[in-house]
Write an enzyme that holds these catalytic residues in place. Sequence first.
Site, PDB file in Angstrom:
ATOM      1  NE  ARG A 146      -1.464  -0.950   3.416  1.00  0.00           N
ATOM      2  CZ  ARG A 146      -1.580  -1.995   4.503  1.00  0.00           C
ATOM      3  NH1 ARG A 146      -1.708  -3.223   4.127  1.00  0.00           N
ATOM      4  NH2 ARG A 146      -0.717  -2.504   5.468  1.00  0.00           N
TER       5      ARG A 146
ATOM      6  CG  ASP B 177      -0.413   7.386   3.462  1.00  0.00           C
ATOM      7  OD1 ASP B 177      -1.441   7.392   2.719  1.00  0.00           O
ATOM      8  OD2 ASP B 177       0.067   8.100   4.727  1.00  0.00           O
TER       9      ASP B 177
ATOM     10  CE1 TYR C 141       8.163   2.278  -1.013  1.00  0.00           C
ATOM     11  CE2 TYR C 141       9.423   0.762  -0.274  1.00  0.00           C
ATOM     12  CZ  TYR C 141       7.706   1.282  -0.673  1.00  0.00           C
ATOM     13  OH  TYR C 141       7.040   0.720  -0.277  1.00  0.00           O
TER      14      TYR C 141
ATOM     15  NE  ARG D 230       5.928  10.080   4.058  1.00  0.00           N
ATOM     16  CZ  ARG D 230       5.067   9.832   4.422  1.00  0.00           C
ATOM     17  NH1 ARG D 230       3.919   9.145   3.988  1.00  0.00           N
ATOM     18  NH2 ARG D 230       3.858  11.498   4.872  1.00  0.00           N
TER      19      ARG D 230
END
Length: 265
Positions: free
Chosen positions: A50, A52, A110, A198
């Site tokens: 998932r 965001d 990522y 993050r």
Amino acid sequence: MPRLKLTLEYEGTRYVGWQVQPNGPSLQAALEDALARLLGERVSVSSAGRTDAGVHATGQVACFDTTRVLPMKAYTMGLNGMLPEDLAVVDAVEVVEAFDPRRWSMGKRYRYRLSNRRTRSPLRRTTHWEVFAPLDVDAMRRAAAHLVGRHDYSAFRASDCQAKHAVREVRSLQVEGEAGDAVAFVVEGTAFLKHMVRNLVGTLVEVGKGRRPEAWVAEVLASRDRKRAGPTAPPQGLVLEQVFYGDGPPPRTPGGAPDADEDEG
């Protein structure tokens, strides 16, 4: 019944995230609606993870079963004509019935993009975190080395993360680019906690701004205390770049067990 694996690229700015939610448009719903038009039947789509609200992807993986048998170009060309302009299929293949995009994942990569210009950039505002303060990129590179390996990343998980434990393996964390322009944090690992990437980036930027010494990053990691780490970097800089697969499901290890992968976003 064929099982199809789609590789997706999307710009997540206007979506509430990947997963279907009642409070706005989701990428999953947009894809399922287009597939219903193409196939003449509703299908349920599962994904590798998932993302965001505001997060992007160049290599998200989705999977579904259908009773229809269509050529692969029907998904890379025909389906793309039915999808919104900020969501596209970049590859489609038929896979074995047992394939699961989340549980078969061997890891993910990522990329977090940051703009370090002195003035704002209209073209980067939805794809980069704009940091106007001067950054010491070399210091961030050295500090990033403390975060590579197999560790308990409790200090970098979201407060509402539901993962059973925080042990993960970060295979690499590279800081690319130059101060004063575009900087990228490229993170590859077996699995990730909610907001982990993050939070890693937000912590390294504290070092880049000169607010914290490089060794502080290792202290934060060892503390397992989220309150000691830096702020959570905003979502628009994050891109799910690639999901890695082998020939079957990976061994279930504590740090990489698919059912423990809360997933970044």
